[in-house]
Scaffold this motif. Structure first.
Motif, PDB file in Angstrom:
ATOM      1  N   ALA A 279      32.507  33.716  96.548  1.00 47.64           N
ATOM      2  CA  ALA A 279      31.597  33.805  95.403  1.00 47.64           C
ATOM      3  C   ALA A 279      30.929  32.443  95.145  1.00 47.64           C
ATOM      4  O   ALA A 279      29.716  32.375  94.898  1.00 47.64           O
ATOM      5  N   VAL A 280      31.707  31.369  95.241  1.00 51.33           N
ATOM      6  CA  VAL A 280      31.171  30.024  94.986  1.00 51.33           C
ATOM      7  C   VAL A 280      30.131  29.642  96.043  1.00 51.33           C
ATOM      8  O   VAL A 280      29.064  29.103  95.727  1.00 51.33           O
ATOM      9  N   GLU A 281      30.441  29.930  97.300  1.00 54.98           N
ATOM     10  CA  GLU A 281      29.509  29.593  98.383  1.00 54.98           C
ATOM     11  C   GLU A 281      28.204  30.388  98.257  1.00 54.98           C
ATOM     12  O   GLU A 281      27.106  29.844  98.449  1.00 54.98           O
ATOM     13  N   ASN A 282      28.331  31.662  97.933  1.00 54.61           N
ATOM     14  CA  ASN A 282      27.128  32.486  97.793  1.00 54.61           C
ATOM     15  C   ASN A 282      26.258  31.996  96.636  1.00 54.61           C
ATOM     16  O   ASN A 282      25.031  32.015  96.705  1.00 54.61           O
ATOM     17  N   ARG A 283      26.924  31.551  95.555  1.00 53.17           N
ATOM     18  CA  ARG A 283      26.201  30.995  94.404  1.00 53.17           C
ATOM     19  C   ARG A 283      25.406  29.764  94.832  1.00 53.17           C
ATOM     20  O   ARG A 283      24.253  29.577  94.460  1.00 53.17           O
TER      21      ARG A 283
ATOM     22  N   VAL B 198      38.617  41.993 104.391  1.00 52.91           N
ATOM     23  CA  VAL B 198      37.495  42.921 104.571  1.00 52.91           C
ATOM     24  C   VAL B 198      37.018  43.433 103.215  1.00 52.91           C
ATOM     25  O   VAL B 198      35.808  43.486 102.948  1.00 52.91           O
ATOM     26  N   GLU B 199      37.959  43.770 102.342  1.00 54.72           N
ATOM     27  CA  GLU B 199      37.569  44.255 101.008  1.00 54.72           C
ATOM     28  C   GLU B 199      36.802  43.180 100.238  1.00 54.72           C
ATOM     29  O   GLU B 199      35.766  43.453  99.632  1.00 54.72           O
ATOM     30  N   ALA B 200      37.320  41.957 100.271  1.00 51.17           N
ATOM     31  CA  ALA B 200      36.660  40.864  99.544  1.00 51.17           C
ATOM     32  C   ALA B 200      35.265  40.608 100.110  1.00 51.17           C
ATOM     33  O   ALA B 200      34.309  40.375  99.366  1.00 51.17           O
ATOM     34  N   THR B 201      35.148  40.662 101.426  1.00 55.58           N
ATOM     35  CA  THR B 201      33.848  40.395 102.059  1.00 55.58           C
ATOM     36  C   THR B 201      32.839  41.490 101.716  1.00 55.58           C
ATOM     37  O   THR B 201      31.670  41.202 101.412  1.00 55.58           O
ATOM     38  N   ARG B 202      33.284  42.739 101.770  1.00 53.73           N
ATOM     39  CA  ARG B 202      32.366  43.838 101.432  1.00 53.73           C
ATOM     40  C   ARG B 202      31.890  43.720  99.978  1.00 53.73           C
ATOM     41  O   ARG B 202      30.725  43.933  99.675  1.00 53.73           O
ATOM     42  N   LEU B 203      32.815  43.352  99.100  1.00 54.95           N
ATOM     43  CA  LEU B 203      32.467  43.182  97.683  1.00 54.95           C
ATOM     44  C   LEU B 203      31.433  42.074  97.516  1.00 54.95           C
ATOM     45  O   LEU B 203      30.419  42.239  96.821  1.00 54.95           O
ATOM     46  N   GLU B 204      31.698  40.931  98.154  1.00 55.11           N
ATOM     47  CA  GLU B 204      30.776  39.794  98.049  1.00 55.11           C
ATOM     48  C   GLU B 204      29.433  40.107  98.699  1.00 55.11           C
ATOM     49  O   GLU B 204      28.389  39.636  98.231  1.00 55.11           O
ATOM     50  N   ARG B 205      29.450  40.897  99.773  1.00 53.76           N
ATOM     51  CA  ARG B 205      28.189  41.253 100.431  1.00 53.76           C
ATOM     52  C   ARG B 205      27.319  42.074  99.475  1.00 53.76           C
ATOM     53  O   ARG B 205      26.127  41.820  99.320  1.00 53.76           O
TER      54      ARG B 205
ATOM     55  N   ALA C  37      27.984  44.301 108.217  1.00 54.40           N
ATOM     56  CA  ALA C  37      28.771  43.191 108.767  1.00 54.40           C
ATOM     57  C   ALA C  37      29.001  42.138 107.679  1.00 54.40           C
ATOM     58  O   ALA C  37      28.814  42.423 106.499  1.00 54.40           O
ATOM     59  N   ASN C  38      29.418  40.939 108.058  1.00 48.03           N
ATOM     60  CA  ASN C  38      29.685  39.890 107.065  1.00 48.03           C
ATOM     61  C   ASN C  38      28.516  38.917 106.947  1.00 48.03           C
ATOM     62  O   ASN C  38      28.715  37.715 106.755  1.00 48.03           O
ATOM     63  N   PHE C  39      27.305  39.454 107.125  1.00 46.24           N
ATOM     64  CA  PHE C  39      26.114  38.606 107.021  1.00 46.24           C
ATOM     65  C   PHE C  39      24.935  39.468 106.592  1.00 46.24           C
ATOM     66  O   PHE C  39      24.997  40.708 106.678  1.00 46.24           O
ATOM     67  N   LEU C  40      23.877  38.797 106.119  1.00 47.44           N
ATOM     68  CA  LEU C  40      22.636  39.477 105.758  1.00 47.44           C
ATOM     69  C   LEU C  40      21.493  38.855 106.552  1.00 47.44           C
ATOM     70  O   LEU C  40      21.441  37.639 106.736  1.00 47.44           O
ATOM     71  N   PHE C  41      20.594  39.720 107.000  1.00 50.00           N
ATOM     72  CA  PHE C  41      19.401  39.275 107.727  1.00 50.00           C
ATOM     73  C   PHE C  41      18.234  39.426 106.767  1.00 50.00           C
ATOM     74  O   PHE C  41      17.976  40.520 106.259  1.00 50.00           O
TER      75      PHE C  41
END
Ligand SMILES: *Cc1c(COP(=O)(O)O)cnc(C)c1O
Length: 411
Positions: free
Chosen positions: A382-386, A306-313, A338-342
């Motif tokens: 981080a890699v996937e978001n990049r 959850v911490e990693a996801t919030r940071l990446e979000r 949540a773990n996604f962006l609209f």
């Protein structure tokens, strides 16, 4: 054509041509009217299919709100240790799992039901509660199954739009709840937007809901959202003298989407009994029960995810905002817990999704009426978001020069 004749033709044709395909298109007379008009759930493309179709090595899937960090290693270990029992039917009552959920939530085990994913629980609620013509209130945009399962029962689905700011529109909810309803069903956080109800807003919504309606709060993203400003629905609903259910799942923050475990916390053990009657008895398999139990116990893994996801979000939001500003794309990103962006893009979401897919990034184009220029992107590593950001720049900048070239030709 008489039905028997029609059947004979399509049945025989199905054997000497491509099996099944022709037969399916000719047997529509079998379906209930509700099923004939039912849209299919859009699960989207798989990594393997995109890899094969476009000959790509690296494919990033950010389309199904899956947890890129995966399941607890303890859950995986427990899963392996359970394989010797595959010859036995699973415990239909999910006793161990319900005991662990009782400890986690403070809701007594006899008011908890476990399902083959929370999707199966949504279906069971609809099967148990809805008859043709019953009114269901949900929102738009919404999680597809919040509309599909009620429609399957012949219910009338009223969808309350989010506000212009992409938040819950409380005045609109109040208006929609002013009339008789059998079921009130919504996500908190919402999927696909990611917006949340505060405690005061949830209280208002409950106060407006007809006393004999069942309130179902789908908290699939609870673990990501919980904290200041997010309604403690169990606390609030427990103070009501009315039927309610809260749905949670191990598919998202617990990283077990492939195993299918969801659960419902309910106001009354009679709801558990009713749902039990319409579900299949052994729906939650034994491996899922064992691994799910271990996953619930591994609180350290959950916290890290959850911490990693919030940071990446936050990082993804910031990066999109910076690029949007730099290139003047006119994107609008909804605030998400949540773990996604609209993301409202101002262009065809289907086309944009296709262009991103050609670059190896699978996201979810939103196709619902009124929202078909928005996409939903899961927060990845981080890699996937990049990968997503690079593909987005490439698509939006190359289509911009297309537009320029076209206008030059016109001039
Ligand atoms: C992902 C999701 C679910 C599905 O959960 P499963 O437990 O995997 O069936 C249910 N509701 C919402 C709103 C979701 O986004």
């Amino acid at each position: 054509m008489r039905t028997r004749e029609r059947y004979r033709r399509c049945a025989s044709r199905s054997w000497d041509s491509d099996r099944g395909v022709t037969a399916q298109s000719n047997i529509a007379f079998l379906w209930r009217p509700e099923v004939q008009s039912l849209p299919a759930y859009q699960a989207g493309a798989s990594i393997d299919s995109v890899r094969a179709k476009y000959g790509l090595e690296h494919v990033t899937k950010l389309a199904s709100n899956e947890n890129p960090f995966g399941a607890s290693p303890q859950a995986v270990r427990a899963l392996h240790s359970s394989l010797g029992q595959l010859g036995r039917y699973p415990d239909p009552a999910c006793t161990m799992l319900r005991g662990a959920i009782e400890q986690l939530t403070g809701i007594c085990a006899n008011r908890i039901i476990v399902g083959n994913g929370s999707e199966a629980l949504i279906e069971m609620i609809c099967l148990a509660v809805l008859s043709a013509g019953d009114r269901v209130v949900t929102m738009t945009p919404c999680f597809g199954l919040h509309e599909i399962f009620p429609s399957m029962m012949g219910a009338i689905v009223d969808k309350v739009p989010v506000s212009d700011l992409l938040e819950f529109d409380l005045p609109a909810w109040r208006a929609a709840l002013g009339r008789r309803a059998k079921l009130v069903l919504f996500g908190n956080p919402s999927n696909p937007v990611g917006c949340c109800l505060s405690a005061a807003q949830l209280q208002t919504l409950i106060d407006c809901t007809p006393a004999d309606a069942l309130i179902v709060v789908d908290e699939a993203y609870y673990e990501y959202a919980v904290g200041a400003g997010y309604a403690d629905s169990i606390d609030i609903l427990s103070a009501q003298n009315r039927p309610w259910m809260v749905l949670r799942t191990l598919s998202k923050a617990y990283g077990l989407a492939g195993l299918r475990v969801g659960y419902a916390l309910t106001s009354d053990s009679a709801l558990v009994a009713a749902l039990g009657k319409v579900g299949t008895p052994f729906s939650v398999n034994s491996v899922a029960q064992v691994a799910g139990l271990a996953a619930l116990r591994d609180t350290a893994h959950l916290k890290a995810v959850v911490e990693a996801t919030r940071l990446e979000r936050t990082r993804l939001e910031t990066d999109i905002a910076a690029l949007n500003h730099q290139h003047r794309w006119g994107l609008r990103v909804a605030p998400s817990r949540a773990n996604f962006l609209f993301i409202e893009t101002g262009r065809s979401s289907a086309r944009l999704a296709d262009q991103l897919m050609r670059r190896g990034v699978i996201i979810k184009p939103w196709l619902e009426t009124g929202f078909d220029t928005s996409i939903r992107v899961t927060v990845g590593t981080a890699v996937e978001n990049r990968h997503f950001l690079d593909a987005l720049v490439d698509v939006l900048e190359s289509t911009r020069s297309d537009v320029k070239a076209e206008s030059q030709v016109l001039l």
